[in-house]
Design an enzyme around this catalytic site. Structure first.
Site, mmCIF file in Angstrom:
data_model
loop_
_atom_site.group_PDB
_atom_site.id
_atom_site.type_symbol
_atom_site.label_atom_id
_atom_site.label_comp_id
_atom_site.label_asym_id
_atom_site.label_seq_id
_atom_site.Cartn_x
_atom_site.Cartn_y
_atom_site.Cartn_z
ATOM 1 N N ASP A 13 0.839 -1.204 0.000
ATOM 2 C CA ASP A 13 0.000 0.000 0.000
ATOM 3 C C ASP A 13 0.872 1.252 0.000
ATOM 4 O OD1 ASP A 13 -2.298 1.470 -0.001
ATOM 5 O OD2 ASP A 13 -2.810 1.101 2.097
ATOM 6 N N HIS A 30 3.501 3.128 -8.792
ATOM 7 C CA HIS A 30 3.317 1.701 -9.100
ATOM 8 C C HIS A 30 4.578 1.122 -9.753
ATOM 9 C CE1 HIS A 30 -0.718 2.131 -7.832
ATOM 10 N NE2 HIS A 30 -1.183 2.733 -8.906
ATOM 11 N N LEU A 124 10.705 -21.122 -3.950
ATOM 12 C CA LEU A 124 9.765 -20.134 -3.402
ATOM 13 C C LEU A 124 8.501 -20.179 -4.255
ATOM 14 C CD1 LEU A 124 9.252 -17.468 -1.594
ATOM 15 C CD2 LEU A 124 9.900 -16.235 -3.655
HETATM 16 C C1 FPP Z 1 -1.229 0.173 -3.474
HETATM 17 O O1 FPP Z 1 -0.917 1.521 -3.564
HETATM 18 C C2 FPP Z 1 -0.823 -0.594 -4.622
HETATM 19 C C3 FPP Z 1 -1.626 -1.184 -5.554
HETATM 20 C C4 FPP Z 1 -3.088 -1.134 -5.539
HETATM 21 C C5 FPP Z 1 -1.073 -1.913 -6.683
HETATM 22 C C6 FPP Z 1 0.060 -2.830 -6.368
HETATM 23 C C7 FPP Z 1 0.854 -2.923 -7.594
HETATM 24 C C8 FPP Z 1 2.182 -2.874 -7.690
HETATM 25 C C9 FPP Z 1 3.106 -2.797 -6.547
HETATM 26 C C10 FPP Z 1 2.742 -2.866 -9.051
HETATM 27 C C11 FPP Z 1 3.515 -4.011 -9.472
HETATM 28 C C12 FPP Z 1 3.044 -5.318 -9.088
HETATM 29 C C13 FPP Z 1 3.541 -6.459 -9.549
HETATM 30 C C14 FPP Z 1 3.074 -7.733 -9.000
HETATM 31 C C15 FPP Z 1 4.579 -6.495 -10.577
HETATM 32 P P1 FPP Z 1 -2.093 2.559 -3.726
HETATM 33 O O2 FPP Z 1 -2.257 2.847 -5.160
HETATM 34 O O3 FPP Z 1 -3.305 2.022 -3.029
HETATM 35 O O4 FPP Z 1 -1.514 3.799 -2.973
HETATM 36 P P2 FPP Z 1 -2.328 4.891 -2.134
HETATM 37 O O5 FPP Z 1 -2.986 4.164 -1.004
HETATM 38 O O6 FPP Z 1 -1.246 5.804 -1.683
HETATM 39 O O7 FPP Z 1 -3.299 5.524 -3.071
#
Ligand code: FPP
Length: 232
Positions: A13, A30, A124
């Site tokens: 997050d 991201h 893993l």
């Molecule tokens: C949370 O941050 C993140 C996500 C909803 C997406 C997770 C995706 C990645 C880490 C990208 C790559 C993933 C892989 C598996 C290659 P948020 O957007 O909710 O952040 P915020 O809470 O600050 O808005």
């Protein structure tokens, strides 16, 4: 380290906030978050963790602006395509769990391809939860169970028998659930499977969560006293 969790699960997050703090688009967060994914995979292999699962996209995330959803899906597709060789080299088994029917068919096919290519690996197991929510998982389990079993068989079921109907069938429950970015919620994640997980919350946003931060979480886990509701 003394006590290594067999299964580490992470609610990644704070990508958006991390980017905003730097005056950048959410998508930049991201992209940097994807680098943390690689670092944490490497860290888990080094520390001897057997299962690493990541909450990459929730059922609720479909409600984000279309442009962000597309960006995330393209990012996943690229990562899946790019990581094939590395996963084979590192003997990583790859799985994607969630409401797969909602994913783009091209992405779904690429995922299946990687799952099949890595099915024999055992160093893993890397699980991505995509289009997943805990309530959805429980409901799909109940529906399949009700269609397959008689009322008498359902009546005779024990709590442990339900595990094999969830999408995580055969995967041990998470020992440790980490959530980054200071939020103190489960957000519809592994509601059944996380019943006795240890929780680790950190203020660090996901793009800044790398090997050192993982190590700190594992050290904290090693100090925890897991009693499962019993007395010592
Ligand atoms: C949370 O941050 C993140 C996500 C909803 C997406 C997770 C995706 C990645 C880490 C990208 C790559 C993933 C892989 C598996 C290659 P948020 O957007 O909710 O952040 P915020 O809470 O600050 O808005």
């Amino acid at each position: 380290m003394d006590r290594i969790p067999e299964h580490v699960s992470i609610i990644m997050d704070g990508n958006g906030r991390w980017a905003a703090e730097r005056g950048r688009e959410r998508t930049f967060g991201h992209q940097e978050g994807a680098k943390s994914v690689r670092a944490v995979i490497e860290g888990c292999i080094r520390e001897g963790v057997k299962y690493l699962s990541l909450y990459a996209f929730s059922e609720e995330n479909w409600n984000r602006p279309q442009q962000e959803v597309s960006f995330l899906m393209d990012l996943m597709a690229r990562e899946v395509a790019d990581e094939m060789e590395e996963m084979l080299e590192n003997r990583i088994r790859f799985r994607v769990l969630g409401n797969r029917g909602r994913l783009d068919p091209v992405l779904n096919a690429a995922i299946t391809n990687l799952e099949e290519a890595t099915a024999g690996n055992d160093r893993l197991t890397l699980i991505l939860f995509l289009s997943y929510s805990g309530k959805w998982d429980i409901l799909q389990a109940v529906k399949r169970l009700a269609a397959a079993k008689s009322p008498e068989e359902i009546e005779a079921m024990q709590i442990g028998d339900f595990d094999s109907w969830l999408v995580t069938a055969g995967i041990p429950d998470p020992d440790l659930i980490i959530r980054t970015s200071g939020e103190l919620r489960i957000s519809n994640y592994l509601l059944w499977q996380g019943a006795y997980s240890e929780f680790y919350f950190t203020d660090v946003c996901w793009p800044d969560f790398r090997m050192e931060q993982l190590h700190q979480a594992l050290e904290e886990y090693a100090r925890r006293d897991r009693r499962y509701g019993k007395v010592k």
